[in-house]
Design an enzyme around this catalytic site. Structure first.
Site, short mmCIF file in Angstrom:
data_model
loop_
_atom_site.label_atom_id
_atom_site.label_comp_id
_atom_site.label_asym_id
_atom_site.label_seq_id
_atom_site.Cartn_x
_atom_site.Cartn_y
_atom_site.Cartn_z
N HIS A 103 0.83 -1.22 0.00
CA HIS A 103 0.00 0.00 0.00
C HIS A 103 0.86 1.26 0.00
O HIS A 103 1.47 1.61 1.01
CB HIS A 103 -0.94 0.01 1.21
CG HIS A 103 -1.97 1.09 1.12
ND1 HIS A 103 -3.29 0.84 0.86
CD2 HIS A 103 -1.86 2.44 1.20
CE1 HIS A 103 -3.96 1.98 0.82
NE2 HIS A 103 -3.11 2.98 1.01
N HIS B 216 1.48 5.42 -2.04
CA HIS B 216 0.99 6.49 -2.93
C HIS B 216 2.19 7.15 -3.60
O HIS B 216 2.74 8.13 -3.10
CB HIS B 216 0.19 7.53 -2.14
CG HIS B 216 -1.09 6.98 -1.60
ND1 HIS B 216 -2.29 7.10 -2.24
CD2 HIS B 216 -1.34 6.25 -0.48
CE1 HIS B 216 -3.24 6.49 -1.55
NE2 HIS B 216 -2.68 5.96 -0.47
N GLN C 144 -9.49 9.27 -5.40
CA GLN C 144 -9.26 9.92 -4.10
C GLN C 144 -10.47 10.71 -3.60
O GLN C 144 -10.78 10.71 -2.41
CB GLN C 144 -8.04 10.85 -4.22
CG GLN C 144 -7.81 11.79 -3.06
CD GLN C 144 -6.99 11.19 -1.94
OE1 GLN C 144 -5.85 10.80 -2.12
NE2 GLN C 144 -7.60 11.08 -0.77
N HIS D 203 -9.34 1.62 -0.31
CA HIS D 203 -9.25 2.30 0.97
C HIS D 203 -10.62 2.09 1.61
O HIS D 203 -11.62 2.54 1.07
CB HIS D 203 -9.00 3.79 0.78
CG HIS D 203 -7.60 4.13 0.39
ND1 HIS D 203 -7.04 3.73 -0.79
CD2 HIS D 203 -6.64 4.82 1.06
CE1 HIS D 203 -5.80 4.17 -0.84
NE2 HIS D 203 -5.52 4.83 0.26
N GLU E 115 -11.52 3.92 6.46
CA GLU E 115 -10.37 4.60 7.07
C GLU E 115 -10.88 5.75 7.93
O GLU E 115 -10.66 6.92 7.63
CB GLU E 115 -9.39 5.10 6.01
CG GLU E 115 -8.06 5.58 6.61
CD GLU E 115 -7.12 6.22 5.60
OE1 GLU E 115 -7.46 6.26 4.41
OE2 GLU E 115 -6.04 6.69 6.02
N ASP F 83 2.33 3.24 2.96
CA ASP F 83 1.30 4.25 2.64
C ASP F 83 1.90 5.57 2.15
O ASP F 83 1.63 5.99 1.04
CB ASP F 83 0.37 4.47 3.86
CG ASP F 83 -0.98 5.07 3.46
OD1 ASP F 83 -1.20 5.29 2.26
OD2 ASP F 83 -1.81 5.29 4.36
N TRP G 235 0.61 13.98 3.79
CA TRP G 235 0.04 13.34 4.97
C TRP G 235 1.07 12.92 6.00
O TRP G 235 0.75 12.67 7.15
CB TRP G 235 -0.78 12.11 4.54
CG TRP G 235 -1.95 12.50 3.71
CD1 TRP G 235 -3.17 12.90 4.17
CD2 TRP G 235 -2.01 12.58 2.28
NE1 TRP G 235 -3.99 13.21 3.11
CE2 TRP G 235 -3.30 13.03 1.94
CE3 TRP G 235 -1.10 12.31 1.24
CZ2 TRP G 235 -3.71 13.22 0.63
CZ3 TRP G 235 -1.50 12.51 -0.06
CH2 TRP G 235 -2.80 12.96 -0.37
#
Ligand SMILES: [Zn+2]
Length: 424
Positions: free
Chosen positions: A56, A58, A151, A209, A212, A308, A314
């Site tokens: 996982h 991005h 997203q 996702h 979450e 992630d 983030w």
């Protein structure tokens, strides 16, 4: 043999074995291998493992730290706002450059397979084009699997479904989703149905996702398991994050886990991100927010740990080190038992390899000679020390090496060098 790596320990506990490599594949794994070899490497009793796998990530956002500004609060909401500010400014060149740089970090850390979500909520599909290009560029040394990730919500965001379909047409191979971000629980459930049917129609895998949030009543993993079962997608569907499960009612979870198991749905927890992003609305006691990893494992559900984020809107930290991910997962889930600690190593190697459906993964005859020699004797020591990657091999060739972590001491009456292993 082209190469023999002698005297290594394996993650399954075998010790002092030799691994013979021919034509880019593992040809033999046994003690005292006598075949002639073009080259020999002394493994020194260290741990030889198949590469780390990140299930996982991005990659379209990675290494964008500080663009156009840093996340001051460190919260999910400021992160999403920041990504919204950054998106219109992205250029394909910069995306490719940052992704390639991250892949360099990954290789150096023995991370040779990554499943990356790519945001498709952009009519230009700039990030999709960029990462498809990167996927090709890095293919000789790293397996990059892409997930079409809406997203902003496949139903909530105008044009997202069409963009997602176009991304799949272009070669993105996994269907993503974000049901908890749709406008209502019903719309979220509808998005799961629609996306699972899309994947089934095209023979693709699914990775959403899912839940979450800290909402104990979020139910999208149940819906995902239901449609997986209904459409016969067993073994091809993964729920990422599943953080709401942390807060769910215990009785409900006792029903949910067998449903997931029956549907062959796997789970990916992202410990570094879950522990920092979840529970932010709590005062005290403050929830950890990571999904129920030991309970999922006990129910026979494969669980991987993902990275992630690395240096993006983030999360300001990270370096592509899956041992750091395993280390955090172990602590957050309190997986300190002997077997549990080894399971944390599996969660960044063998298990995610299965979730990605990697061919020829492992340390066994016939597998690709993709291997990492760690400066540690066993998986638990590797996690404890976040051990140096002494050698990283791809198809039998060394593609990265690191020096063992050593420090020199200048203390009267003490050794000159410090060794963090307990030598028996
Ligand atoms: Zn994610």
């Amino acid at each position: 043999m082209d190469l023999i790596v002698r005297n290594v320990n394996l993650p399954d506990g075998r010790a002092g074995v030799d691994v013979g490599i021919r034509d880019g594949r593992i040809a033999a794994v046994q003690a005292h291998l006598t075949a002639p070899a073009g080259e020999e490497i002394d493994g020194g009793g260290n741990l030889l493992t198949a590469p780390f796998v990140d299930a996982h990530f991005h990659m379209d956002a990675t290494l964008s730290y500080g663009l156009p500004r840093v996340n001051r609060s460190g919260t999910l909401l400021e992160g999403i706002a920041l990504w919204g500010e950054l998106k219109p400014r992205l250029t394909q060149e910069a995306l490719v450059e940052r992704a390639l740089r991250y892949c360099d970090w990954a290789v150096a850390k023995g991370l040779l397979a990554i499943r990356s979500h790519v945001d498709v909520c952009d009519a230009r599909l700039l990030a999709v084009e960029a990462l498809l290009h990167v996927k090709q560029r890095v293919a000789p040394y790293l397996d990059l699997q892409l997930v079409a990730f809406p997203q902003d919500g496949v139903l909530r965001s105008a044009g997202a479904l069409d963009n997602l379909r176009r991304a799949l047409d272009m070669g993105v191979e996994v269907v993503g989703g974000i049901p908890h971000f749709e406008r209502t629980m019903t719309e979220g459930a509808e998005s799961v149905r629609l996306l699972c049917e899309l994947a089934a129609g095209r023979g693709l895998r699914v990775d959403m996702h899912c839940d979450e949030t800290d909402d104990p009543l979020s139910r999208h993993i149940e819906t995902l398991s239901f449609h997986t079962q209904r459409l016969g997608l067993h073994g091809r569907v993964n729920g990422s994050h599943l953080t709401s499960m942390h807060s769910m009612d215990n009785y409900y979870v006792s029903k949910l886990l067998p449903l997931m198991r029956e549907a062959g749905v796997s789970a990916v927890a992202n410990p570094l991100i879950n522990i920092t992003i979840q529970g932010r609305h709590d005062t005290y006691p403050k929830r950890r927010g990571m999904t129920r990893v030991p309970e999922l494992l006990a129910a026979g559900i494969p669980v991987a740990f993902g990275h992630d984020c690395v240096m993006d809107p983030w999360y300001s930290l990270g370096s592509g080190d899956m041992l750091e991910v395993a280390h955090m997962g172990l602590h957050v889930a309190q997986m300190t038992g002997q077997e549990a600690m080894r399971a944390c190593f599996d969660a960044v190697t063998r298990v995610p390899a299965g979730i990605l459906g990697l061919e020829g993964y492992g340390v066994a005859p016939g597998c690709h000679a993709d291997l990492v020699l760690l400066d540690a004797r066993d998986p638990v020591e590797a996690i404890r020390l976040r051990a140096a990657r002494l050698l990283v091999l791809r198809r039998g060739k060394v593609i990265a090496r690191s020096a063992p972590a050593q420090a020199r001491l200048s203390l009267p009456g003490r050794p000159a060098q410090v060794d963090f292993r307990l030598v028996p």
